[in-house]
Design an enzyme around this catalytic site. Sequence first.
Site, mmCIF file in Angstrom:
data_model
loop_
_atom_site.group_PDB
_atom_site.id
_atom_site.type_symbol
_atom_site.label_atom_id
_atom_site.label_comp_id
_atom_site.label_asym_id
_atom_site.label_seq_id
_atom_site.Cartn_x
_atom_site.Cartn_y
_atom_site.Cartn_z
ATOM 1 N N HIS A 119 0.208 35.262 13.960
ATOM 2 C CA HIS A 119 1.204 35.396 15.017
ATOM 3 C C HIS A 119 0.601 36.210 16.158
ATOM 4 O O HIS A 119 -0.214 37.112 15.928
ATOM 5 C CB HIS A 119 2.455 36.090 14.475
ATOM 6 C CG HIS A 119 3.536 36.277 15.493
ATOM 7 N ND1 HIS A 119 4.136 35.220 16.136
ATOM 8 C CD2 HIS A 119 4.126 37.402 15.990
ATOM 9 C CE1 HIS A 119 5.045 35.683 16.978
ATOM 10 N NE2 HIS A 119 5.057 37.007 16.904
ATOM 11 N N CYS A 168 3.431 31.069 20.092
ATOM 12 C CA CYS A 168 3.462 32.496 20.410
ATOM 13 C C CYS A 168 2.234 32.903 21.212
ATOM 14 O O CYS A 168 2.280 33.849 22.000
ATOM 15 C CB CYS A 168 3.579 33.324 19.139
ATOM 16 S SG CYS A 168 2.450 32.827 17.822
ATOM 17 N N HIS A 208 -3.353 39.698 17.619
ATOM 18 C CA HIS A 208 -3.206 38.649 16.594
ATOM 19 C C HIS A 208 -3.001 39.317 15.255
ATOM 20 O O HIS A 208 -3.717 40.243 14.882
ATOM 21 C CB HIS A 208 -4.452 37.763 16.543
ATOM 22 C CG HIS A 208 -4.416 36.751 15.419
ATOM 23 N ND1 HIS A 208 -4.964 37.001 14.173
ATOM 24 C CD2 HIS A 208 -3.874 35.512 15.345
ATOM 25 C CE1 HIS A 208 -4.776 35.947 13.394
ATOM 26 N NE2 HIS A 208 -4.117 35.033 14.078
#
Length: 1122
Positions: free
Chosen positions: A613, A177, A605
């Site tokens: 993620h 990601c 973040h």
Amino acid sequence: MTVEQNVLQQHSQKHQQTLLNQLREVTGTTDVQLLQQALQVSNGDLAEAVAFLTEKNAKVPQQDEATYYQTSQVASDRYISVGSQADTNVIDLTGDDKDDLQRAIALSLEESNRAFRETGITDEEQAISRVLEASIAENKASLKRTHTEVWSDSPNPYDRKRIDTCPVGLKNVGNTCWFSAVIQSLFNLLEFQRLVLNYSPPARVHDLPRNQKQEHRNLPFMQELRNLFSLMVGSKRKYVDPSRAVEILKDAFKSSESQQQDVSEFTHKLLDWLEDAFQMKAEEDREGEKPKNPMVELFYGRFLAVGVLEGKKFENTEMFGQYPLQVNGFKDLHECLEAAMIEGEIESLHSAENSARSGQEHWFTELPPVLTFELSRFEFNQALGRPEKIHNKLEFPSMLYMDRYMDRNREITRIKREEIRRLKEHLTLLQQRLERYLSYGSGPKRFPLADVLQYAMEFASSKPVCTSPVEDIDSSAPPGGTTGQLLPPPSTAEQDSLPAMETSGPASGLSAAPAVAQQQRVPIHKPFTQSRLPPDLPMHPAPRHITEEELRVLESCLHRWRSEVGNDTRDLQGSINRIHRTIDLMYSDKSMMQVPYRLHAVLVHEGQANAGHYWAYIYDPHQRCWMKYNDISVTKSSWEELVRDSFGGYRNASAYCLMYINDKKPFLIEEEFDKETGQILSGMDKLPPDLKQYVKEDNELFGKEIEEWDALQARKAQQEKLALAAAAASAAASSSASSSSPQPMSIESSLPDNTAPQQDPEYMEQPSPTNDSKHLQEDTERAISRAAAEQEERSPEALLNASFPPPSSPQPEVQAMMTPNMQGIIMAIGKSSSVYEMNGPEAAFFKAIKLEYARLLRFAQEDTPPENDYRLQHIIVYFIQNQAPKKILERTLLTQFADRNLAFDERCKSIMNVARAKLDLIKPDEVNMDEYEMWHQTYRNFRETTIFMMSGLELFQKSNYMEALMYLIYSYQYNKELLSKGLYRGHDEEILGYYRRECLLKLNEQAAAMFESGEEAEVSTGLGIMNELVVPCIPLLLIHDTERDLLAVEDMRNRWCSYLGQEMESNLQEKLTDFLPKLLDCSTEIKSFHDPPKVPAYSTLELSERFSRIMAALGRVPTEAR
């Protein structure tokens, strides 16, 4: 110096500065000399340099645990002065002064409250977070986390088809990601996009030996990046796969563990590879001139370092790319920049004296078009030897003016900084004075002085009492240990009711009083009245004796003092507000707003230091809105959502990278124009020939996939049509032609329309076939006579309670036909019996179908409670509420009137034959059968969702949460799909969301209780429940981002995090440490879990009754669920 030497020297300086920045970010060390020493000792190896600094810091005596766990958050009303040696709020606790100890405790509480108000995070939560991160890191060797198992692609290619010009997402191929966030931010810089798309590798690379080609992995990466960018421009897919580019980049960071790599390290490597690739191309294309690297010109700037080193002044020019900023201790981006531009003690920089102090200032001489700030959200905890995340709130503006940091404004900025420093000193004094008014007192508890004076005024004004508050309470206790309750004296009415002997004179009254008192002291416990005050006692303490003169003087003084305190407080607050405004407007003059940088992207973040993620918010200047790029999902967002997720202090999400672009250089985000036509190039027109062919081939593959899917669906539809046609042919062969008497009428009309236009009439307006057989005529005559007799004996409603079995039909069929639809049709036929007698079956059919439609329309318009959901009983009600086309409604209602179960008497059979004849008259172009089947499939999905919902709620009420969860999860997902197409296509989402949430919380409590038991089997079962049921469902709660779902997730996580501070066996500690990273993973990637459970088939009556029972029971649930 040659051009090559100059380029090499610049590259070496830039590389060394990059290593210094990374080392500062990882270790938290700000001493430049110490960082340079570490790099020299390690010969530029970053890992060895970190080990050197860690070992060096380990020799320093560590703080004790109590000191370490104190919060380091700086309050908003105090400011950091660079070079200060001591904190003005430090209290000496080495002496015996108890007042100092009390002030220290009060100051600690005050700091905790202020930190909580600013960040929303308590000291306890911060301590838990630190202990959790340390525990996870210490057991890192035992954590064998596999890549997240992402949800497989939908088999339906239309679910993966790009909608118009919507931005293309990037698939997460396993802990990537971070790559999606960075690449999307760069791709939306159209100048960068053009540079990548039009890049061509240098020709001389093809002639290199194979072993040297391995060293130039940036060139294959550039080709894969070009391919990826071209798909993001012209693909027909909703999202594309970046696996090839990711693997090449990740191959440079091979590790023995499968943990997620540091995103900052990857970003640096990405920009380094891009720079090297363009440098090679620039050197090949140069013609005797200094090669220009477009990546350097786009992302790199220069600053002038002016300072003093051991009494000697110096000036150095350095290059920078991503500019690192410390977050801890600052409240906004400008404070971070001010601190980053000044290092060490700088007083000697502006004085004529040559002192031995060292320090330096940074002044930007050249800013890049794309200005990137790295926010150091991860600092190295030297006490624990592990990194941890900083959750403090940090604000940043959408428009950033960099004038105050430019070298050309050095003198003006210094003057303004000095003025701000003086104002802040004055501000600190005013705040200290205001604090004395707002926190008055010498003990640990402080109160506003105005309130203290008000309380004193209230006390003095209270009604005086002449007795002690303890005089009427017996101080002795009976042997049993209970104290006798002294009852209040009897009221006047009670005294009147006493015998005359007890109230007949003073003597008797005095002698009887002790006896009465003794009788009234009975140790009776009254739980609801025991603590009530007697009605004649005051509600608050009051003075014993106070004269009118004393009260008047005291009230006068207190009123005056309170007024003075209020005026002083308002004056102080006004002065503080004026100073704040002056500081805020210090750089607002036009001369200091000439270098505007607009916020282009924010990389976020969510999670802790070891797991989390990433996603990005990117501004779209054409749509004038923010877009959220979260892997395959690209959605419109808002500044408010960006602020919530990026500033920090909310959940565990915060920005770690800010990308600003020069607002005076529009070419960065402007589209390219065709040189010949002057039109904007978009889509495939932006691509060079080789990439056009690449995207064309991929789109053709995707087109073939869609064609194969369409062919598959067409085959299924054809099979269903053939089955329907066969059933219709069988029904038509067994029925006879209907009677004559054409009566043009539709559902929505009650009278014939004799002025129809000259065209083929619709099937509902066409007369039925007139070639009636003799058998049908006889049936009609018998039906008329029988209907007349029934009409005299029974009302239409009575027909509902009757059973009309056909001569040869079994009893079960009779029960099957009495569905809610059948009951309504029978009632409508009964009410049209008079029309049947006078005009025949076709007129009666029109009358009946009109009555039935009117009844269903009334049901659809009623506002009924959930337990009386008419949609489950009547498909027509579902269609009306969801605005189905008229033709769909008519055909569905005709099909119900043509049901063979109606043939239980002559009248119903005749009307059934009319309905079948009308169905036969329908032409293929009058009703779209694909649309007809789609609506009926939607209704079947609604019924299936209802069964899932009902089954889950029934199991939940029986406390069978494990089985209930899957039913509730799938019913919520299916229901959400229905509601996405219409408000009335599904059930109440809040009810399903509530019970889904409650089911997960109940399972979490069960699993936690099993874990607390400590028994091996129970612990394994509890963790199995969490890993197999709860953890896979958490992304479903996070992805929709509703407040209650987020709170539920936090409750579940906090329950397990609370075990960290408890003593437990080593095997439990190991299992907890292995489990917590999975629970705390903030990724919204949906993991695959169990297939949907099998659901039984229910008849309409059974489904309606069971659903009604369960929804009626829900009427007693908390208001939140209803």
